[in-house]
Design an enzyme around this catalytic site. Sequence first.
Site, PDB file in Angstrom:
ATOM      1  N   HIS A 205       0.751  -1.075   0.000  1.00 62.28           N
ATOM      2  CA  HIS A 205       0.077   0.008  -0.018  1.00 62.28           C
ATOM      3  C   HIS A 205       0.862   1.261   0.199  1.00 62.28           C
ATOM      4  O   HIS A 205       0.460   2.194  -0.566  1.00 62.28           O
ATOM      5  CB  HIS A 205      -0.975   0.218   1.190  1.00 62.28           C
ATOM      6  CG  HIS A 205      -1.976  -1.032   1.203  1.00 62.28           C
ATOM      7  ND1 HIS A 205      -2.576  -1.509   2.080  1.00 62.28           N
ATOM      8  CD2 HIS A 205      -2.596  -1.594  -0.402  1.00 62.28           C
ATOM      9  CE1 HIS A 205      -3.363  -2.506   1.384  1.00 62.28           C
ATOM     10  NE2 HIS A 205      -3.358  -2.435   0.229  1.00 62.28           N
ATOM     11  N   ARG A 312       5.564  -6.791 -26.230  1.00 59.39           N
ATOM     12  CA  ARG A 312       6.450  -7.568 -27.277  1.00 59.39           C
ATOM     13  C   ARG A 312       7.418  -8.447 -26.555  1.00 59.39           C
ATOM     14  O   ARG A 312       8.710  -7.645 -26.814  1.00 59.39           O
ATOM     15  CB  ARG A 312       6.954  -6.906 -28.682  1.00 59.39           C
ATOM     16  CG  ARG A 312       5.694  -6.203 -29.351  1.00 59.39           C
ATOM     17  CD  ARG A 312       6.243  -5.437 -30.607  1.00 59.39           C
ATOM     18  NE  ARG A 312       5.254  -5.187 -31.534  1.00 59.39           N
ATOM     19  CZ  ARG A 312       4.407  -3.904 -31.813  1.00 59.39           C
ATOM     20  NH1 ARG A 312       4.835  -3.155 -30.814  1.00 59.39           N
ATOM     21  NH2 ARG A 312       3.384  -3.715 -32.551  1.00 59.39           N
ATOM     22  N   ARG A 348       2.672 -10.904 -24.385  1.00 60.58           N
ATOM     23  CA  ARG A 348       2.320 -11.608 -25.367  1.00 60.58           C
ATOM     24  C   ARG A 348       3.380 -12.596 -25.707  1.00 60.58           C
ATOM     25  O   ARG A 348       4.606 -12.133 -25.651  1.00 60.58           O
ATOM     26  CB  ARG A 348       2.354 -10.685 -26.832  1.00 60.58           C
ATOM     27  CG  ARG A 348       1.882 -11.444 -27.877  1.00 60.58           C
ATOM     28  CD  ARG A 348       1.708 -10.710 -29.132  1.00 60.58           C
ATOM     29  NE  ARG A 348       3.046 -10.217 -29.619  1.00 60.58           N
ATOM     30  CZ  ARG A 348       3.185  -9.330 -30.737  1.00 60.58           C
ATOM     31  NH1 ARG A 348       2.207  -8.980 -31.137  1.00 60.58           N
ATOM     32  NH2 ARG A 348       4.262  -8.859 -31.100  1.00 60.58           N
ATOM     33  N   GLU A 446      -5.417 -11.132 -35.567  1.00 60.80           N
ATOM     34  CA  GLU A 446      -4.424 -10.237 -36.575  1.00 60.80           C
ATOM     35  C   GLU A 446      -4.388 -10.999 -37.981  1.00 60.80           C
ATOM     36  O   GLU A 446      -3.436 -10.943 -38.909  1.00 60.80           O
ATOM     37  CB  GLU A 446      -2.866 -10.245 -36.171  1.00 60.80           C
ATOM     38  CG  GLU A 446      -2.540 -11.389 -35.722  1.00 60.80           C
ATOM     39  CD  GLU A 446      -1.045 -10.975 -34.760  1.00 60.80           C
ATOM     40  OE1 GLU A 446      -0.465  -9.981 -35.005  1.00 60.80           O
ATOM     41  OE2 GLU A 446      -0.484 -11.957 -34.083  1.00 60.80           O
ATOM     42  N   ASN A 469      -1.759  -4.296 -37.645  1.00 61.63           N
ATOM     43  CA  ASN A 469      -0.462  -4.271 -38.608  1.00 61.63           C
ATOM     44  C   ASN A 469      -0.272  -5.391 -39.441  1.00 61.63           C
ATOM     45  O   ASN A 469      -0.148  -5.339 -40.563  1.00 61.63           O
ATOM     46  CB  ASN A 469       0.843  -4.399 -37.520  1.00 61.63           C
ATOM     47  CG  ASN A 469       0.960  -3.147 -36.506  1.00 61.63           C
ATOM     48  OD1 ASN A 469       0.023  -2.161 -37.073  1.00 61.63           O
ATOM     49  ND2 ASN A 469       1.775  -2.915 -35.816  1.00 61.63           N
ATOM     50  N   ASP A 470      -0.734  -6.705 -38.872  1.00 61.50           N
ATOM     51  CA  ASP A 470      -0.596  -7.979 -39.651  1.00 61.50           C
ATOM     52  C   ASP A 470      -1.983  -8.220 -40.127  1.00 61.50           C
ATOM     53  O   ASP A 470      -2.057  -8.870 -41.490  1.00 61.50           O
ATOM     54  CB  ASP A 470      -0.244  -9.166 -38.598  1.00 61.50           C
ATOM     55  CG  ASP A 470       1.308  -9.179 -38.336  1.00 61.50           C
ATOM     56  OD1 ASP A 470       1.921  -9.326 -39.529  1.00 61.50           O
ATOM     57  OD2 ASP A 470       1.585  -9.383 -37.186  1.00 61.50           O
ATOM     58  N   ARG A 480       3.913  -5.907 -45.161  1.00 58.54           N
ATOM     59  CA  ARG A 480       3.989  -4.687 -44.175  1.00 58.54           C
ATOM     60  C   ARG A 480       5.222  -4.207 -44.247  1.00 58.54           C
ATOM     61  O   ARG A 480       5.591  -3.026 -43.970  1.00 58.54           O
ATOM     62  CB  ARG A 480       3.568  -4.849 -42.646  1.00 58.54           C
ATOM     63  CG  ARG A 480       4.319  -5.915 -41.948  1.00 58.54           C
ATOM     64  CD  ARG A 480       4.002  -6.226 -40.722  1.00 58.54           C
ATOM     65  NE  ARG A 480       4.258  -5.845 -39.742  1.00 58.54           N
ATOM     66  CZ  ARG A 480       3.939  -6.027 -38.333  1.00 58.54           C
ATOM     67  NH1 ARG A 480       3.279  -7.389 -38.028  1.00 58.54           N
ATOM     68  NH2 ARG A 480       4.290  -5.458 -37.370  1.00 58.54           N
ATOM     69  N   CYS A 517      -4.101  -3.053 -30.791  1.00 56.65           N
ATOM     70  CA  CYS A 517      -2.709  -2.637 -30.376  1.00 56.65           C
ATOM     71  C   CYS A 517      -1.917  -2.280 -31.525  1.00 56.65           C
ATOM     72  O   CYS A 517      -1.051  -2.284 -31.366  1.00 56.65           O
ATOM     73  CB  CYS A 517      -2.094  -3.633 -29.333  1.00 56.65           C
ATOM     74  SG  CYS A 517      -1.953  -5.182 -30.174  1.00 56.65           S
TER      75      CYS A 517
HETATM   76  C1  PEP Z   1      -0.027  -6.076 -35.158  1.00 61.57           C
HETATM   77  O1  PEP Z   1       0.334  -7.256 -35.774  1.00 61.57           O
HETATM   78  O2  PEP Z   1      -0.920  -5.091 -35.268  1.00 61.57           O
HETATM   79  C2  PEP Z   1       0.645  -6.174 -33.805  1.00 61.57           C
HETATM   80  C3  PEP Z   1       0.642  -5.372 -32.948  1.00 61.57           C
HETATM   81  O3  PEP Z   1       1.696  -7.096 -33.661  1.00 61.57           O
HETATM   82  P1  PEP Z   1       3.297  -6.811 -34.064  1.00 61.57           P
HETATM   83  O4  PEP Z   1       3.112  -5.464 -34.801  1.00 61.57           O
HETATM   84  O5  PEP Z   1       4.236  -6.939 -33.041  1.00 61.57           O
HETATM   85  O6  PEP Z   1       3.227  -7.978 -35.249  1.00 61.57           O
HETATM   86 MG    MG Z   2       1.377  -8.821 -35.339  1.00 62.82          MG
END
Ligand code: PEP
Ligand code: MG
Length: 583
Positions: A205, A312, A348, A446, A469-470, A480, A517
């Site tokens: 606390h 990550r 993750r 993803e 992203n993926d 990408r 994310c």
């Molecule tokens: C994604 O794929 O959007 C992600 C957050 O994971 P990373 O960029 O680490 O592949």
């Molecule tokens: Mg990813």
Amino acid sequence: MDGRTGEVSLKSNTNKLEQGNLKGIPASAGIAIGQALVIEPENIISPVMMIDKSYTNEEIEKLKSAIANLNEEFSEVFDRVQQESSNISAILETNLLIINDPILYKSIEDKITEGYTVESAISMEFDRQKNFFKYSKDEILRERAVELEHIKKRMLQNLRQHCFIYENARNKIVVAQSLTPTDLVNFRDVNVLAIITEVGGIASHVSILSRTFDIPAVIGVKDVAQLIKNDQTIIVDGFSGNLICNPKKSAIADFIKKRDELARHKELLGKLVKLPAETSDNKMIALRANVDRVADMQNAVMAGADGSGLVRTESLILALNHIPDEDEQLKWYKEIADIAYPAVVTIRAFDIGSDKYTEGIPHHEDNPALGFRGIRYLLSRTNLFKTQIKAVLKASVNKNLKFMLPMITNQKEVISAKSIIEECKAELRNEGIGFDKNIPIGIMIETPGAALTAHQLAPLVDFFSIGTNDLTQYTLASDRTNELVSDVYDAFHPAVLRLVKFAVDAANANNIPIGLCGELASHSAATVLLIGMGVSELSVAPSVILEMKDRIRKINYQDSLKIAESVLEMNNSSDILSVLEND
Ligand code: PEP
Ligand code: MG
């Protein structure tokens, strides 16, 4: 303020550490430079003593009066903070509950009736209760043992009518073996510069309150109350846990510069850090940070992030250039978890392969993004996977970790991963090692396969996090990392947005939280759209947390629902972007 009773007495000036560095656990970020005020609990071990039974009533009266005095003192502080925050008052309330525990009172009274002195009876009964919790695997219960010890000492000091004047700590760095939450409130009110203690976990606390009050704090510094003397100059670095005692002029100058820069930065961002990430019509959004290094978590906390939506872990492999063993991983995960505590951190599992870490991938792949990566790699390297799971479980003792699986495409992968997690839990249980048995297990959405079957995956997991992203590269078949197809790679493409919506609807239908994310989370045009689509957590780079908060606070949730509805009807990303950018 003057003359408040406390558990502490000033330590005499007979000390050893003239100059040098000490190291502890950084419990609250910030930098302080100033003079020490060393506080030390006096030795209040009570020898077990019996007394003629004719004194029983007198002893019981002493007990009642000590309880009444403590009640008065603690209630006064409780009343003062009650208006400020329910979290702070909840912490102080636990102390009041101990003081007024009728079972504890009865057992002390019974001991007095048996012929023990009030001091002996208090010591014996508090110690007995304390021992229930002391060796618990649950850190929260161990914290209860610490609090019982504090209250016991307070009662004994009260009987001896010892007091401490908090005003003495004004503008000083407080050095103590241990402190109570009530001390922290009183010290905050006299502007202490920093707190250093010998005991205390990051979940204690006192640690939580020092973060709440923005007082730099370093805890767990062995023998610090013996090593530092009153009025010694100390630099407290609440980011690293380093203490510099009697620093050289050059070190003082460096830290003053650092401290002033921090102050300027904070002033600039002003009140935003402390303000919630909620829309103008009070829809709360969990604003979290994507973390690759310990420093990212520190920066994110400084900026007022609500924990991390993505750690990550493959970044640790890249930093070390080898796959870390369980201890290396545990240390890293625990450090990040502790910095964010009590906020939640989403670890993750290693997303090895593709454009990330490829060492250990057995053969060259023509199409690595479609190859042996993420969960596929982990399920075929169970030893490596189990080592990571165990490190995460061990780091989860404070119940502020989630565990997330990357690159899921079907139910089977989730079921297999969960059964390996259960195997790890059973093994730890057999070894008597503590962990959060309810650690939430979630998956990344993803791949288009996961998004389209999100309704089948949702019942298997505790949360979703969309990795745009993926998801974008797989949906639009555009690498990408390849700038030649960067014009095709477009997270605002209606197909990507539809998949996001699919996942959101499945999560909501199954009552599990869904975050996002990928980089889209921090795109200035996307915030209103994602909120309107029903995403309730956004995880972004620490550097943009405050900007995001500013943006979220300007959005009207009811309007965002309409915007999302109309955007999802549109045929191409240029129309979508022009609507969102003009909003
Ligand atoms: C994604 O794929 O959007 C992600 C957050 O994971 P990373 O960029 O680490 O592949
Ligand atoms: Mg990813």
